[in-house]
Design a protein around this motif. Structure first.
Motif, mmCIF file in Angstrom:
data_model
loop_
_atom_site.group_PDB
_atom_site.id
_atom_site.type_symbol
_atom_site.label_atom_id
_atom_site.label_comp_id
_atom_site.label_asym_id
_atom_site.label_seq_id
_atom_site.Cartn_x
_atom_site.Cartn_y
_atom_site.Cartn_z
ATOM 1 N N TYR A 33 -0.678 -4.225 -2.207
ATOM 2 C CA TYR A 33 -1.346 -2.787 -2.140
ATOM 3 C C TYR A 33 -1.972 -1.847 -2.074
ATOM 4 O O TYR A 33 -2.441 -0.944 -2.184
ATOM 5 N N ARG A 34 -2.315 -2.690 -3.812
ATOM 6 C CA ARG A 34 -3.340 -1.650 -5.015
ATOM 7 C C ARG A 34 -4.307 -2.173 -5.800
ATOM 8 O O ARG A 34 -3.197 -3.410 -6.054
ATOM 9 N N VAL A 35 -5.297 -2.128 -5.936
ATOM 10 C CA VAL A 35 -5.539 -2.320 -7.407
ATOM 11 C C VAL A 35 -5.124 -1.674 -9.107
ATOM 12 O O VAL A 35 -4.386 -0.667 -8.561
ATOM 13 N N PRO A 36 -4.631 -2.065 -9.504
ATOM 14 C CA PRO A 36 -3.778 -2.112 -10.230
ATOM 15 C C PRO A 36 -3.840 -1.140 -11.370
ATOM 16 O O PRO A 36 -5.700 -1.434 -11.581
ATOM 17 N N ASN A 57 -8.016 -4.566 -0.602
ATOM 18 C CA ASN A 57 -8.582 -3.508 -0.986
ATOM 19 C C ASN A 57 -9.455 -3.203 -2.453
ATOM 20 O O ASN A 57 -9.572 -2.188 -2.901
ATOM 21 N N PHE A 58 -10.354 -4.323 -1.673
ATOM 22 C CA PHE A 58 -11.546 -3.844 -2.863
ATOM 23 C C PHE A 58 -12.888 -3.555 -2.001
ATOM 24 O O PHE A 58 -13.198 -3.625 -0.589
ATOM 25 N N SER A 59 -14.030 -2.906 -1.928
ATOM 26 C CA SER A 59 -14.850 -2.520 -1.777
ATOM 27 C C SER A 59 -15.750 -3.444 -1.973
ATOM 28 O O SER A 59 -16.364 -3.733 -2.692
ATOM 29 N N LEU A 87 -18.300 -10.074 -3.249
ATOM 30 C CA LEU A 87 -16.565 -9.916 -3.222
ATOM 31 C C LEU A 87 -16.807 -11.862 -2.720
ATOM 32 O O LEU A 87 -16.551 -12.106 -2.421
ATOM 33 N N LYS A 88 -15.829 -12.545 -3.988
ATOM 34 C CA LYS A 88 -16.185 -13.819 -4.109
ATOM 35 C C LYS A 88 -13.853 -14.026 -3.691
ATOM 36 O O LYS A 88 -13.326 -14.366 -4.098
ATOM 37 N N LEU A 112 -18.128 -5.183 6.005
ATOM 38 C CA LEU A 112 -18.878 -6.290 6.390
ATOM 39 C C LEU A 112 -19.670 -6.641 6.828
ATOM 40 O O LEU A 112 -20.123 -6.231 8.199
ATOM 41 N N LYS A 113 -21.078 -7.102 6.303
ATOM 42 C CA LYS A 113 -21.875 -7.614 6.852
ATOM 43 C C LYS A 113 -22.262 -8.767 6.416
ATOM 44 O O LYS A 113 -23.233 -9.554 7.742
#
Length: 353
Positions: A33-36, A57-59, A87-88, A112-113
């Motif tokens: 739901y969210r970054v902690p 949830n990440f950029s 992001l891995k 996303l690119k």
């Protein structure tokens, strides 16, 4: 009396269920739901459960997709060499269809690119929509957008226990390695060459039932799990990499009787993406000089991070591999199995049997 006992028991059970749901929703160890807020994100959890939350949830503008072959790629190396905010999303032992599930989550991001995708021949065998541990054990409820089936996450004692374990690691300072994003899903250690000869002599790498690694299976899986997402997302560039397995892995494939199918797989990939403007193929896999340097391997398939610099340099310098070059690479691989004795090579590098 019995009715009152049942009523009290039901109320108590309902109370504890509500507490469990509330705790799991707030603590949210899989970042669903969210970054902690209580601690930095923990990147050492089960990838099949954690990755969809990371993707949502990440950029980022780029992702790493693949199996354990891509786990040891450092995202800071990518940022330094390629300028991507990465992001891995690797999943150890993932089937091609499992990789498609997490890729689909990342593709929901308009930002996303780039996709760096380590394409393993082992992942594309068998049924097109297969799951490593069975479809029923894959956490689909974390990948879809249906809030109603989140009860499998929220009403689950394991969710809470996982968060308690994460809190212990962070606040008791027992293990903070995976709280840094640059260490996400990295192998904790590289037991250099410890199992190289043993794994080769066991002849069990990629062992599957007869016919599992067939050209028809490869073609069907590639069409749905690789080519389709590339064709459907023309604004995203897909950088397809063949992981450089050691020559020992190729000898094992040959001994197991599916070498021609494995070489054909390489041709199918190259042929399928050669006319796709948003896809590039890189093939360190057929570089005989690389794959015979056994000092650079942990086991017959997993290479040390030193080869990541070569892969990233190929991408940076646009050293795309053509269909013609794949055919030439196949010939090199085939010929090398006739001329390079694996046991002598192991002895030359000083490994114990």
């Amino acid at each position: 009396m019995f009715y009152l006992w049942v009523k009290k028991f039901t109320l108590i059970l309902l109370f504890f269920c509500l507490i469990l749901v509330g705790a799991n929703f707030i603590l949210d160890p899989y970042i669903h739901y969210r970054v902690p807020n209580l601690h930095p994100p923990y990147f050492g959890s089960d990838q099949r459960h954690l990755n969809p939350g990371l993707a949502k949830n990440f950029s980022y503008d780029s992702v790493i997709i693949g199996t354990s072959m891509t786990e040891q790629i450092h995202i800071f190396d990518i940022e330094k060499m390629l300028g991507w905010k990465t992001l891995k999303l690797s999943i150890s032992g993932a089937t091609a269809h499992e990789q498609l599930q997490i890729l689909s989550k990342a593709l929901e991001k308009p930002s996303l690119k780039n996709v760096l995708w380590g394409v393993d021949v082992y992942s594309f065998g068998g049924e097109t929509e297969s799951y490593r541990n069975g479809k029923e054990n894959f956490p689909h409820y974390l990948y879809d957008s249906n809030f109603l089936n989140d009860f499998r996450y929220l009403l689950n004692i394991k969710t809470l226990l996982d968060e308690i374990d994460i809190i212990k690691k962070y606040y008791l300072k027992k293990d903070r390695f995976y709280f840094a994003i640059e260490n996400s899903f990295l192998p904790r250690e590289t037991p250099k060459n410890r199992n190289l000869a043993k794994h080769f002599l066991d002849n069990t790498i990629g062992t599957r039932p007869r016919g599992f690694f067939s050209t028809s299976h490869f073609q069907e899986s590639l069409e749905k799990n690789l080519f389709l997402p590339i064709k459907s997302n023309p604004s995203v560039h897909f950088h397809i990499v063949f992981p450089p397995y050691s020559i020992l892995a190729w000898h094992t494939i040959n001994n197991q009787g599916w070498l021609l199918e494995a070489l054909q797989f390489r041709l199918l990939v190259a042929n399928g993406i050669q006319n796709l403007p948003n896809a590039s193929l890189y093939d360190p896999q057929s570089d005989i000089q690389l794959i015979t340097q056994l000092d650079h391997y942990v086991d017959p398939t997993h290479y040390l991070p030193i080869y990541n610099d070569i892969i990233l340099r190929m991408i940076k310098d646009h050293q795309n591999t053509t269909l013609k070059e794949i055919k030439e690479g196949n010939e090199r691989l085939h010929n090398s199995l006739k001329t390079i004795d694996p046991l002598n090579l192991i002895k030359e590098h000083g490994f114990d049997f």
